[in-house]
Design a protein around this motif. Structure first.
Motif, PDB file in Angstrom:
ATOM      1  N   VAL A 203      -8.067 -16.865  -4.776  1.00 54.08           N
ATOM      2  CA  VAL A 203      -7.846 -17.445  -3.443  1.00 54.08           C
ATOM      3  C   VAL A 203      -7.631 -16.371  -2.380  1.00 54.08           C
ATOM      4  O   VAL A 203      -7.663 -16.669  -1.183  1.00 54.08           O
ATOM      5  N   GLY A 204      -7.406 -15.125  -2.792  1.00 55.95           N
ATOM      6  CA  GLY A 204      -7.204 -14.074  -1.808  1.00 55.95           C
ATOM      7  C   GLY A 204      -6.985 -12.724  -2.464  1.00 55.95           C
ATOM      8  O   GLY A 204      -6.940 -12.609  -3.697  1.00 55.95           O
ATOM      9  N   LEU A 205      -6.861 -11.711  -1.634  1.00 54.62           N
ATOM     10  CA  LEU A 205      -6.596 -10.349  -2.082  1.00 54.62           C
ATOM     11  C   LEU A 205      -5.348  -9.824  -1.383  1.00 54.62           C
ATOM     12  O   LEU A 205      -5.079 -10.176  -0.230  1.00 54.62           O
ATOM     13  N   GLU A 206      -4.590  -8.991  -2.086  1.00 56.05           N
ATOM     14  CA  GLU A 206      -3.395  -8.374  -1.516  1.00 56.05           C
ATOM     15  C   GLU A 206      -3.435  -6.870  -1.750  1.00 56.05           C
ATOM     16  O   GLU A 206      -3.904  -6.405  -2.793  1.00 56.05           O
ATOM     17  N   ARG A 207      -2.933  -6.115  -0.797  1.00 51.99           N
ATOM     18  CA  ARG A 207      -2.856  -4.663  -0.959  1.00 51.99           C
ATOM     19  C   ARG A 207      -1.840  -4.307  -2.045  1.00 51.99           C
ATOM     20  O   ARG A 207      -0.891  -5.044  -2.280  1.00 51.99           O
ATOM     21  N   ARG A 208      -2.045  -3.152  -2.662  1.00 50.97           N
ATOM     22  CA  ARG A 208      -1.028  -2.595  -3.549  1.00 50.97           C
ATOM     23  C   ARG A 208      -0.087  -1.736  -2.717  1.00 50.97           C
ATOM     24  O   ARG A 208      -0.530  -0.918  -1.909  1.00 50.97           O
ATOM     25  N   LEU A 209       1.192  -1.945  -2.938  1.00 50.80           N
ATOM     26  CA  LEU A 209       2.198  -1.175  -2.224  1.00 50.80           C
ATOM     27  C   LEU A 209       3.043  -0.389  -3.208  1.00 50.80           C
ATOM     28  O   LEU A 209       3.303  -0.846  -4.328  1.00 50.80           O
ATOM     29  N   CYS A 210       3.488   0.774  -2.772  1.00 49.26           N
ATOM     30  CA  CYS A 210       4.442   1.553  -3.537  1.00 49.26           C
ATOM     31  C   CYS A 210       5.837   1.186  -3.056  1.00 49.26           C
ATOM     32  O   CYS A 210       6.067   1.017  -1.854  1.00 49.26           O
ATOM     33  N   ALA A 211       6.769   1.036  -3.985  1.00 44.09           N
ATOM     34  CA  ALA A 211       8.163   0.749  -3.637  1.00 44.09           C
ATOM     35  C   ALA A 211       9.001   1.957  -4.039  1.00 44.09           C
ATOM     36  O   ALA A 211       8.975   2.378  -5.200  1.00 44.09           O
ATOM     37  N   VAL A 212       9.725   2.518  -3.073  1.00 47.59           N
ATOM     38  CA  VAL A 212      10.572   3.684  -3.331  1.00 47.59           C
ATOM     39  C   VAL A 212      11.928   3.460  -2.675  1.00 47.59           C
ATOM     40  O   VAL A 212      12.092   2.582  -1.816  1.00 47.59           O
ATOM     41  N   ALA A 213      12.909   4.267  -3.085  1.00 47.61           N
ATOM     42  CA  ALA A 213      14.212   4.199  -2.438  1.00 47.61           C
ATOM     43  C   ALA A 213      14.074   4.582  -0.967  1.00 47.61           C
ATOM     44  O   ALA A 213      13.213   5.393  -0.602  1.00 47.61           O
ATOM     45  N   ALA A 214      14.909   4.008  -0.129  1.00 49.79           N
ATOM     46  CA  ALA A 214      14.798   4.234   1.314  1.00 49.79           C
ATOM     47  C   ALA A 214      14.974   5.698   1.698  1.00 49.79           C
ATOM     48  O   ALA A 214      14.448   6.142   2.727  1.00 49.79           O
ATOM     49  N   ASP A 215      15.710   6.484   0.878  1.00 50.38           N
ATOM     50  CA  ASP A 215      15.911   7.896   1.192  1.00 50.38           C
ATOM     51  C   ASP A 215      14.945   8.803   0.438  1.00 50.38           C
ATOM     52  O   ASP A 215      15.094  10.029   0.447  1.00 50.38           O
ATOM     53  N   ASP A 216      13.964   8.236  -0.226  1.00 47.01           N
ATOM     54  CA  ASP A 216      12.959   9.026  -0.930  1.00 47.01           C
ATOM     55  C   ASP A 216      12.043   9.703   0.097  1.00 47.01           C
ATOM     56  O   ASP A 216      11.707   9.101   1.123  1.00 47.01           O
ATOM     57  N   PRO A 217      11.593  10.942  -0.150  1.00 44.13           N
ATOM     58  CA  PRO A 217      10.668  11.603   0.786  1.00 44.13           C
ATOM     59  C   PRO A 217       9.406  10.795   1.061  1.00 44.13           C
ATOM     60  O   PRO A 217       8.863  10.846   2.171  1.00 44.13           O
ATOM     61  N   LEU A 218       8.920  10.036   0.069  1.00 47.22           N
ATOM     62  CA  LEU A 218       7.718   9.217   0.287  1.00 47.22           C
ATOM     63  C   LEU A 218       7.962   8.109   1.298  1.00 47.22           C
ATOM     64  O   LEU A 218       7.020   7.597   1.907  1.00 47.22           O
ATOM     65  N   ALA A 219       9.217   7.719   1.487  1.00 50.68           N
ATOM     66  CA  ALA A 219       9.522   6.649   2.440  1.00 50.68           C
ATOM     67  C   ALA A 219       9.251   7.083   3.878  1.00 50.68           C
ATOM     68  O   ALA A 219       9.108   6.239   4.766  1.00 50.68           O
ATOM     69  N   ARG A 220       9.170   8.404   4.118  1.00 49.32           N
ATOM     70  CA  ARG A 220       8.912   8.898   5.473  1.00 49.32           C
ATOM     71  C   ARG A 220       7.428   8.871   5.827  1.00 49.32           C
ATOM     72  O   ARG A 220       7.059   9.103   6.960  1.00 49.32           O
ATOM     73  N   ARG A 221       6.583   8.599   4.834  1.00 50.26           N
ATOM     74  CA  ARG A 221       5.145   8.549   5.073  1.00 50.26           C
ATOM     75  C   ARG A 221       4.707   7.135   5.463  1.00 50.26           C
ATOM     76  O   ARG A 221       5.359   6.149   5.118  1.00 50.26           O
ATOM     77  N   ARG A 222       3.582   7.070   6.134  1.00 47.52           N
ATOM     78  CA  ARG A 222       3.023   5.761   6.486  1.00 47.52           C
ATOM     79  C   ARG A 222       2.282   5.152   5.303  1.00 47.52           C
ATOM     80  O   ARG A 222       2.182   3.933   5.187  1.00 47.52           O
ATOM     81  N   SER A 223       1.737   5.988   4.424  1.00 43.24           N
ATOM     82  CA  SER A 223       1.053   5.522   3.220  1.00 43.24           C
ATOM     83  C   SER A 223       1.108   6.633   2.186  1.00 43.24           C
ATOM     84  O   SER A 223       1.453   7.783   2.498  1.00 43.24           O
ATOM     85  N   VAL A 224       0.757   6.299   0.936  1.00 44.10           N
ATOM     86  CA  VAL A 224       0.758   7.280  -0.146  1.00 44.10           C
ATOM     87  C   VAL A 224      -0.535   7.142  -0.938  1.00 44.10           C
ATOM     88  O   VAL A 224      -1.316   6.208  -0.747  1.00 44.10           O
ATOM     89  N   ARG A 225      -0.737   8.110  -1.850  1.00 43.29           N
ATOM     90  CA  ARG A 225      -1.871   8.071  -2.764  1.00 43.29           C
ATOM     91  C   ARG A 225      -1.350   7.977  -4.199  1.00 43.29           C
ATOM     92  O   ARG A 225      -0.187   8.279  -4.464  1.00 43.29           O
ATOM     93  N   LEU A 226      -2.236   7.603  -5.100  1.00 50.74           N
ATOM     94  CA  LEU A 226      -1.846   7.513  -6.501  1.00 50.74           C
ATOM     95  C   LEU A 226      -1.327   8.855  -7.020  1.00 50.74           C
ATOM     96  O   LEU A 226      -0.372   8.908  -7.793  1.00 50.74           O
ATOM     97  N   ALA A 227      -1.930   9.929  -6.573  1.00 47.61           N
ATOM     98  CA  ALA A 227      -1.514  11.249  -7.042  1.00 47.61           C
ATOM     99  C   ALA A 227      -0.071  11.566  -6.657  1.00 47.61           C
ATOM    100  O   ALA A 227       0.613  12.332  -7.349  1.00 47.61           O
ATOM    101  N   ASP A 228       0.409  10.976  -5.551  1.00 48.32           N
ATOM    102  CA  ASP A 228       1.785  11.217  -5.121  1.00 48.32           C
ATOM    103  C   ASP A 228       2.801  10.638  -6.108  1.00 48.32           C
ATOM    104  O   ASP A 228       3.984  11.010  -6.085  1.00 48.32           O
ATOM    105  N   LEU A 229       2.354   9.721  -6.960  1.00 51.20           N
ATOM    106  CA  LEU A 229       3.261   9.040  -7.886  1.00 51.20           C
ATOM    107  C   LEU A 229       3.117   9.524  -9.322  1.00 51.20           C
ATOM    108  O   LEU A 229       3.894   9.111 -10.186  1.00 51.20           O
ATOM    109  N   SER A 230       2.137  10.388  -9.581  1.00 44.81           N
ATOM    110  CA  SER A 230       1.842  10.756 -10.972  1.00 44.81           C
ATOM    111  C   SER A 230       2.983  11.524 -11.629  1.00 44.81           C
ATOM    112  O   SER A 230       3.138  11.485 -12.850  1.00 44.81           O
TER     113      SER A 230
END
Length: 282
Positions: free
Chosen positions: A154-181
């Motif tokens: 019925v539809g498609l949804e984006r994949r989102l990364c969930a991180v702690a609010a004080d995580d450095p990745l939280a300061r980015r607008r988006s991330v890549r899979l490699a950022d989580l490896s």
């Protein structure tokens, strides 16, 4: 033992006499007497005491009447469910229902189809309650067993990364899979949409397992792990200690509406069309 015998026993006790029980059941008094006698023979015990003035249960009769009432209530409920079950539509989901489309779907359904009550039911199982007969349709985000179930995207949804609010990745607008490896990924293997197979074999993250969205959020907010989830989770579970960021190079997640292949609810196609419209226009 037959249901008619239990109904006869309860009628005699409720009405007080065999004559009145016969009237309530729409049978002859002789039929009431025969039915009670056959019940007492099958149980091997006396259930009622009869005098010229009244009929009263024996001690055993009181216990049998109590059980009979419960059995008959269950049977009556089963009959009502079979007859009027289509006046209700239960839609199961495991983690998040329809994300930001959930309120709109409920409101539009109530306005357009008031004759069919809509109920959303959260069930943490691989089929979101279908296999357990808890729901009529299920919102799932991965394919089900095609031998038993049918489904429609019925539809498609984006994949989102969930991180702690004080995580450095939280300061980015988006991330890549490699950022989580290099991180530890918290996954739900029973109902989740994320596995380490999303990454190339030489850069897959370590994983830990969870079985509940609230536990998932708690662990991530503490900074121990990161998560990846469907966009709907961010809509339904915003948390002050959690930051959700889009994963740019991850494929979207297909949202499916699933049902029993051999027993679809009459409102299935209507629900598919409404949800497809909401996702398309959203």
């Amino acid at each position: 033992m037959e249901l008619r015998q239990l109904r006869c026993l309860v009628a005699i006790v409720d009405e007080g006499t065999f004559t009145d029980a016969a009237i309530a059941l729409g049978v002859s008094q002789a039929a009431v007497s025969r039915t009670l006698a056959s019940l007492e023979r099958s149980l091997g015990t006396r259930l009622l005491r009869r005098t010229s003035r009244e009929v009263t249960p024996t001690g055993t009769g009181l216990r049998v009447v109590a059980h009979a009432r419960r059995v008959l209530a269950e049977v009556d409920g089963l009959i009502r469910e079979a007859i009027s079950g289509h006046a209700r539509l239960r839609i199961g989901y495991a983690w998040s229902a329809l994300g930001r489309h959930t309120p709109a779907f409920q409101r539009r359904w109530a306005q357009a189809y008031p004759e069919t009550d809509l109920h959303l039911v959260r069930v943490h199982s691989a089929t979101a309650g279908l296999a357990e007969s808890v729901c009529d349709l299920a919102v799932v985000r991965r394919p089900l067993d095609e031998r038993r179930f049918d489904s429609a995207i019925v539809g498609l949804e984006r994949r989102l990364c969930a991180v702690a609010a004080d995580d450095p990745l939280a300061r980015r607008r988006s991330v890549r899979l490699a950022d989580l490896s290099g991180r530890t990924l918290l996954v739900d293997r029973r109902t989740g949409t994320t596995t380490a197979e999303l990454w190339p074999p030489d850069s897959r993250p370590a994983t830990e397992e969870t079985h509940d969205v609230e536990d998932w959020l708690t662990v991530i907010s503490a900074g121990r792990c990161v998560g990846m989830t469907a966009e709907s989770t961010a809509n339904q579970y915003p948390r002050p200690g959690i930051a959700y960021r889009p994963v740019r190079d991850a494929e979207p997640i297909a949202v499916r509406l699933a049902w029993w292949r051999d027993d679809p609810h009459p409102a299935t196609q209507t629900a598919i069309e409404l949800l497809t419209t909401l996702y398309r226009n959203g």
